[in-house]
Write a protein that holds these residues in place. Structure first.
Motif, PDB file in Angstrom:
ATOM      1  N   UNK A 141     -58.189 -25.178  24.924  1.00  0.00           N
ATOM      2  CA  UNK A 141     -57.137 -24.843  23.954  1.00  0.00           C
ATOM      3  C   UNK A 141     -56.658 -23.411  24.136  1.00  0.00           C
ATOM      4  N   UNK A 142     -57.564 -22.532  24.601  1.00  0.00           N
ATOM      5  CA  UNK A 142     -57.205 -21.122  24.786  1.00  0.00           C
ATOM      6  C   UNK A 142     -56.088 -20.932  25.809  1.00  0.00           C
ATOM      7  N   UNK A 143     -55.857 -21.956  26.635  1.00  0.00           N
ATOM      8  CA  UNK A 143     -54.776 -21.879  27.623  1.00  0.00           C
ATOM      9  C   UNK A 143     -53.405 -22.125  26.986  1.00  0.00           C
ATOM     10  N   UNK A 144     -53.404 -22.673  25.763  1.00  0.00           N
ATOM     11  CA  UNK A 144     -52.133 -23.055  25.132  1.00  0.00           C
ATOM     12  C   UNK A 144     -51.861 -22.332  23.811  1.00  0.00           C
ATOM     13  N   UNK A 145     -52.906 -21.889  23.118  1.00  0.00           N
ATOM     14  CA  UNK A 145     -52.728 -21.265  21.804  1.00  0.00           C
ATOM     15  C   UNK A 145     -53.048 -19.782  21.843  1.00  0.00           C
ATOM     16  N   UNK A 146     -52.496 -19.068  20.872  1.00  0.00           N
ATOM     17  CA  UNK A 146     -52.816 -17.644  20.729  1.00  0.00           C
ATOM     18  C   UNK A 146     -54.213 -17.498  20.143  1.00  0.00           C
ATOM     19  N   UNK A 147     -54.771 -16.292  20.279  1.00  0.00           N
ATOM     20  CA  UNK A 147     -56.126 -16.026  19.780  1.00  0.00           C
ATOM     21  C   UNK A 147     -56.239 -16.329  18.286  1.00  0.00           C
ATOM     22  N   UNK A 270     -64.601 -41.148  25.285  1.00  0.00           N
ATOM     23  CA  UNK A 270     -63.922 -40.492  24.164  1.00  0.00           C
ATOM     24  C   UNK A 270     -63.633 -39.020  24.454  1.00  0.00           C
ATOM     25  N   UNK A 271     -64.581 -38.348  25.131  1.00  0.00           N
ATOM     26  CA  UNK A 271     -64.357 -36.939  25.495  1.00  0.00           C
ATOM     27  C   UNK A 271     -63.192 -36.835  26.484  1.00  0.00           C
ATOM     28  N   UNK A 272     -63.134 -37.765  27.433  1.00  0.00           N
ATOM     29  CA  UNK A 272     -62.034 -37.785  28.407  1.00  0.00           C
ATOM     30  C   UNK A 272     -60.693 -37.995  27.709  1.00  0.00           C
ATOM     31  N   UNK A 273     -60.654 -38.947  26.769  1.00  0.00           N
ATOM     32  CA  UNK A 273     -59.420 -39.207  26.011  1.00  0.00           C
ATOM     33  C   UNK A 273     -59.030 -37.985  25.187  1.00  0.00           C
ATOM     34  N   UNK A 274     -60.030 -37.393  24.529  1.00  0.00           N
ATOM     35  CA  UNK A 274     -59.769 -36.240  23.673  1.00  0.00           C
ATOM     36  C   UNK A 274     -59.250 -35.043  24.442  1.00  0.00           C
ATOM     37  N   UNK A 275     -59.898 -34.722  25.558  1.00  0.00           N
ATOM     38  CA  UNK A 275     -59.480 -33.562  26.347  1.00  0.00           C
ATOM     39  C   UNK A 275     -58.119 -33.791  27.009  1.00  0.00           C
ATOM     40  N   UNK A 276     -57.854 -35.045  27.397  1.00  0.00           N
ATOM     41  CA  UNK A 276     -56.542 -35.360  27.971  1.00  0.00           C
ATOM     42  C   UNK A 276     -55.448 -35.179  26.926  1.00  0.00           C
ATOM     43  N   UNK A 277     -55.719 -35.644  25.703  1.00  0.00           N
ATOM     44  CA  UNK A 277     -54.720 -35.497  24.633  1.00  0.00           C
ATOM     45  C   UNK A 277     -54.537 -34.033  24.237  1.00  0.00           C
ATOM     46  N   UNK A 278     -55.615 -33.215  24.362  1.00  0.00           N
ATOM     47  CA  UNK A 278     -55.476 -31.773  24.101  1.00  0.00           C
ATOM     48  C   UNK A 278     -54.445 -31.176  25.064  1.00  0.00           C
ATOM     49  N   UNK A 279     -54.566 -31.545  26.330  1.00  0.00           N
ATOM     50  CA  UNK A 279     -53.667 -31.006  27.360  1.00  0.00           C
ATOM     51  C   UNK A 279     -52.220 -31.419  27.103  1.00  0.00           C
TER      52      UNK A 279
END
Length: 394
Positions: A141-147, A270-279
């Motif tokens: 998430x740090x790659x997309x959101x501010x601190x 589920x982790x794969x789905x979750x992290x993909x949706x984060x991206x």
């Protein structure tokens, strides 16, 4: 205290590279103890030993070092204390196993240990999934959101996870009993313990959910004004955690019911789905997209596990009638609270007092439903007695 993409992160990574063998050893101990049907040691280490030792060491070190190094040292040493605790418990459990085998004058010891190790090694992967959910998501998430938004995300997740604490605490307590019922093919008792744990976990979690859902803005404001932007995200994550509790201690039931490989597979899916949706979601929806993604991880793994449990054992956490009545009760309590305490501006000028009164109102209403309508049934008392007897023997 330290966000990703800052210079301090480099120092942390350098230290933890040398600490990785200890972390791997810790995950191995957790897996083996779970295989020996002793998952409560992991919960004791996570919920009691680690936080208490970390806070104590932090206050001790902060007198001599800066905040950064004090936090780093306290974290490393508290993890080490937890590893030592679990290693001692493992040796104790192995000794008990050997003594039992010697008393029986056979070679069960070596066979049992092999079986335990065979059972336990896949479970080493489960804590790694927990690490991924608790840490890796923040790095992505740090790659997309501010601190600032990352800080809000972390706080929202912490508040939301409070809802599932009753389930997390009750799961280790029933683990050995569930395993015994399954090994003895007592499937009715096996199902009853699952239903009982789900019912009373939902009871406590419903109160926590209602308080967090209603006072989400006030809770975030208590942390700081910048955190109020996570109000709606907290409501979404809180609801996802309530759904998790409504499914019950499904992970432990599958593990103790000899379906651990399904649980591990579903966790990785589920982790794969979750992290993909984060991206994909975070760049468009920001903080809300991240929360929806992490909620997907929890919901996906639990629903897949539930489908497996129903397919193999025809066991349900509750009937449709109870599901609807429990959700309706929560909705009516929230509605009644809003009418009495918000729409009528009751005690509006005394905010803290109003929050206290509102929380008491929620607790009383939900308690009335569970103790006067659903009640503590004969089956509940039977299961309670079974669990009590098992722990009294120990």
């Amino acid at each position: 205290f330290i966000f990703p993409n800052t210079p301090q992160l480099v120092q942390i990574l350098r230290v933890f590279i040398f600490f990785l063998p200890v972390l791997v050893f810790k995950q191995s101990l957790i897996g083996i103890l779970r295989g020996m049907q002793r998952p409560h040691y992991d919960k004791i280490e996570q919920s009691i030993i680690y936080p208490i030792s970390r806070i104590t060491l932090l206050f001790l070190f902060i007198l001599f070092f800066g905040v950064f190094y004090s936090l780093l040292l306290a974290t490393i040493l508290s993890i080490t204390v937890g590893v030592i605790f679990m290693f001692i418990k493992l040796k104790k459990e192995t000794l008990i196993l050997n003594q039992t085998s010697n008393n029986d004058n056979n070679n069960i010891s070596s066979i049992s240990l092999k079986e335990y190790l065979y059972f336990s090694l896949p479970l080493v992967l489960v804590p790694l999934i927990n690490i991924a959910i608790s840490s890796v998501d923040t790095l992505i998430i740090s790659q997309y959101l501010e601190a600032k938004s990352i800080g809000v995300y972390s706080i929202v997740k912490r508040f939301g996870l409070l809802i599932s604490i009753p389930l997390s605490l009750s799961s280790p307590m029933i683990a050995s009993t569930v395993s015994k019922m399954f090994s003895q093919k007592k499937m009715n008792d096996f199902a009853s313990i699952y239903v009982f744990t789900t019912k009373w976990s939902v009871f406590v979690s419903s109160m926590v959910f209602s308080i967090i859902f209603i006072y989400s803005k006030d809770l975030l404001l208590f942390i700081g004004e910048d955190f109020v932007q996570g109000d709606f995200a907290l409501k979404i994550f809180a609801f996802s955690q309530l759904l998790v509790v409504l499914i019950g201690p499904i992970g432990n039931v599958l593990i103790m019911g000899n379906k651990k490989n399904y649980f591990i597979l579903y966790s990785y899916i589920s982790v794969l789905i979750g992290f993909t949706s984060i991206v994909y979601l975070t760049p468009y929806l920001g903080l809300l997209g991240s929360i929806i993604s992490i909620s997907l991880i929890f919901i996906t793994v639990n629903f897949l596990c539930l489908i497996t449990l129903i397919s193999y054992y025809k066991i349900y956490p509750m009937s449709i009638k109870h599901l609807l009545s429990r959700l309706t009760t929560v909705a009516l309590v929230i509605l009644a609270h809003n009418i009495i305490f918000i729409q009528s501006n009751f005690l509006l000028n005394l905010k803290i007092f109003s929050v206290g009164c509102g929380s008491i109102f929620i607790i009383i209403c939900i308690s009335i439903y569970y103790f006067l309508i659903e009640k503590l049934t004969t089956e509940d008392l039977y299961i309670l007695n079974k669990i009590r007897k098992r722990y009294t023997k120990k």
